[in-house]
Design an enzyme around this catalytic site. Structure first.
Site, PDB file in Angstrom:
ATOM      1  N   ASN A 149     -51.140  35.640 -35.823  1.00  0.00           N
ATOM      2  CA  ASN A 149     -49.761  35.939 -36.204  1.00  0.00           C
ATOM      3  C   ASN A 149     -49.266  34.844 -37.131  1.00  0.00           C
ATOM      4  OD1 ASN A 149     -49.472  38.283 -34.700  1.00  0.00           O
ATOM      5  ND2 ASN A 149     -48.554  37.238 -32.957  1.00  0.00           N
ATOM      6  N   ARG A 175     -53.001  42.407 -33.064  1.00  0.00           N
ATOM      7  CA  ARG A 175     -54.154  41.499 -33.143  1.00  0.00           C
ATOM      8  C   ARG A 175     -55.295  41.946 -32.239  1.00  0.00           C
ATOM      9  NH1 ARG A 175     -52.006  36.251 -31.269  1.00  0.00           N
ATOM     10  NH2 ARG A 175     -50.581  37.698 -30.283  1.00  0.00           N
TER      11      ARG A 175
END
Length: 92
Positions: free
Chosen positions: A36, A18
């Site tokens: 996520n 990320r």
């Protein structure tokens, strides 16, 4: 301006995916979000110039060095003018 909804699967959690994605997307001037998923995937919405969105979709297939990307699914997404940056969202 175009938008894409991405679903990235493989070993993409716990490897800095990320943060890597946010850095790449911000460098390209894209807006949207990334998070996520409880199933182990990463989900993102990105929007911006067509060529830069195409580049981030291609980048998503490699990820950071510790990641192993099995698949990137990119679906057309309407552009949302409310997005003015790329943010990290909570896991869902």
């Amino acid at each position: 301006m175009i938008g894409r909804h991405l679903r990235i699967t493989g070993r993409v959690q716990g490897v800095g995916y990320r943060y890597w994605f946010i850095g790449r997307a911000k460098a390209r001037g894209l807006t949207g979000w990334v998070r996520n998923r409880a199933d182990g995937s990463v989900e993102a919405v990105v929007q911006g110039p067509e060529d830069e969105v195409a580049r981030i979709v291609a980048d998503a297939a490699s990820g950071p060095p510790a990641a192993r990307v099995d698949r990137v699914e990119a679906i057309e997404q309407p552009v949302d003018p409310a997005f003015n940056q790329l943010e990290q969202r909570l896991t869902c």
